[in-house]
Design an enzyme around this catalytic site. Sequence first.
Site, PDB file in Angstrom:
ATOM      1  N   LYS B 106      -3.053 -15.692 -28.403  1.00 51.07           N
ATOM      2  CA  LYS B 106      -4.695 -15.734 -27.989  1.00 51.07           C
ATOM      3  C   LYS B 106      -4.594 -16.740 -27.186  1.00 51.07           C
ATOM      4  O   LYS B 106      -4.639 -18.081 -27.380  1.00 51.07           O
ATOM      5  CB  LYS B 106      -5.370 -15.843 -29.481  1.00 51.07           C
ATOM      6  CG  LYS B 106      -6.868 -16.372 -29.151  1.00 51.07           C
ATOM      7  CD  LYS B 106      -7.651 -16.825 -30.323  1.00 51.07           C
ATOM      8  CE  LYS B 106      -8.898 -17.355 -29.817  1.00 51.07           C
ATOM      9  NZ  LYS B 106      -9.644 -17.710 -31.031  1.00 51.07           N
ATOM     10  N   GLY B 167     -17.436 -22.383 -33.339  1.00 54.36           N
ATOM     11  CA  GLY B 167     -17.587 -23.354 -34.547  1.00 54.36           C
ATOM     12  C   GLY B 167     -19.195 -23.500 -34.679  1.00 54.36           C
ATOM     13  O   GLY B 167     -19.753 -24.276 -35.514  1.00 54.36           O
ATOM     14  N   ALA B 193     -15.410 -15.939 -32.165  1.00 53.10           N
ATOM     15  CA  ALA B 193     -16.251 -17.274 -32.033  1.00 53.10           C
ATOM     16  C   ALA B 193     -17.795 -16.947 -31.972  1.00 53.10           C
ATOM     17  O   ALA B 193     -18.410 -16.208 -31.390  1.00 53.10           O
ATOM     18  CB  ALA B 193     -15.935 -18.159 -30.854  1.00 53.10           C
ATOM     19  N   GLY B 194     -18.294 -17.826 -32.951  1.00 53.56           N
ATOM     20  CA  GLY B 194     -19.872 -17.932 -32.908  1.00 53.56           C
ATOM     21  C   GLY B 194     -20.520 -17.171 -34.026  1.00 53.56           C
ATOM     22  O   GLY B 194     -21.829 -17.217 -34.264  1.00 53.56           O
ATOM     23  N   ASN B 215     -13.701 -17.665 -38.176  1.00 47.15           N
ATOM     24  CA  ASN B 215     -13.016 -18.646 -38.891  1.00 47.15           C
ATOM     25  C   ASN B 215     -13.900 -19.446 -39.521  1.00 47.15           C
ATOM     26  O   ASN B 215     -14.149 -19.244 -40.752  1.00 47.15           O
ATOM     27  CB  ASN B 215     -12.277 -19.467 -37.945  1.00 47.15           C
ATOM     28  CG  ASN B 215     -11.397 -20.609 -38.489  1.00 47.15           C
ATOM     29  OD1 ASN B 215     -11.494 -20.669 -39.713  1.00 47.15           O
ATOM     30  ND2 ASN B 215     -10.465 -20.835 -37.735  1.00 47.15           N
ATOM     31  N   THR B 216     -14.819 -20.237 -38.655  1.00 44.13           N
ATOM     32  CA  THR B 216     -15.612 -21.237 -39.568  1.00 44.13           C
ATOM     33  C   THR B 216     -16.830 -20.678 -40.360  1.00 44.13           C
ATOM     34  O   THR B 216     -16.777 -21.417 -41.440  1.00 44.13           O
ATOM     35  CB  THR B 216     -16.529 -22.073 -38.270  1.00 44.13           C
ATOM     36  OG1 THR B 216     -15.665 -22.491 -37.474  1.00 44.13           O
ATOM     37  CG2 THR B 216     -17.073 -23.215 -38.855  1.00 44.13           C
TER      38      THR B 216
END
Lengths: 66, 277
Positions: B106, B167, B193-194, B215-216
């Site tokens: 990645k 994040g 992301a986001g 992820n987050t």
Amino acid sequence: MQITVNGRLYEVEPGTTLLGYLESRAIDVRKVAVALNEEIVPRKSLSEVCLKDGDVVEVIKVVAGG
Amino acid sequence: MADKLVQTGDELTIADRTFKSRLFLGSSKYPSFDVMVQAIEAAETELVTVAVRYMNLEEPEHEGVLDYLRRLDCQILPNTAGATTVKQAVRMAHLAREATGTHWIKLEVIGDERTLWPDTAMTVEATKILVQDGFVVLPYTSPDLVAAIRLEEAGAAAVMPLAAPIGTGQGLLDWVGIRRIVERVTVPVVVDAGIGVPSDACRAMELGVAAVLVNTAIAQAQDPVAMARAMKHGVIAGRDAYRAGRMPVRYEASPSSPVAGVIQERAEHAAPWRAAP
């Protein structure tokens, strides 16, 4: 003689191989990547490389990431 | 346990690997590795990202993230997070390949510290180099159409536009941009992301993206395992909706019930805005 590992100075005996040094630090070489003076040393070659005074070693591990 | 919601015959192929699950996970920020493993299992994820960093020789660890992930049947996707130059990203990719044994990467080359916005020119250049070096490159990019096209031309195996900055959990800020990319590139589009909640993931999948990487939103949920399961359902719902084909948007209402035979009021009680029958 002295080498730098991940930015810190360490004392090693002349004639120490890269593999020998890493094993002496209890590092499982199957889980890391190793570079010597910015060149990646393949895992199977670690035992063939003798450390020299002033060598710069980098030991990279896998961490959690996104 | 595993439900049968994922339709058969709808696998996602990236380079040489096929995935049943269209939900990819990051491995960071979990309360513990055990919770991470439970979340991966609840999400039925088959691809998990990791990072590479200098080992602290003064504090050797017995069990790292790789040990936990290797017990699961999932593709490990190391990233180049932290790289801000082409050279640094390429070097990190090679070190990651040596450490993990996978040639998937990645690719992240960050151009701005506060937003962690990807640097398009450097990401394209690093993609070309890493493809030459035999990597399967999945570059992190902005929701910019031309950036995605250049990355595909550079040999990327997929393109990974951000929904919002890493994040932040702000959700799909530029869905039109993502949709544009989906319409124009032939490699899989993975929204990375986001994503904040399952409805964000669902919306992205409804647009026709191939997968989402979260992820987050899962790791920092109060109950990461429950959120992983919820995210899986969001992704499946969005994918099914995309395949089902959404109705066109209309500007005026169209009655769902028959217009003929409506029970009538006496004229003097009828709504004043209605024309007399």
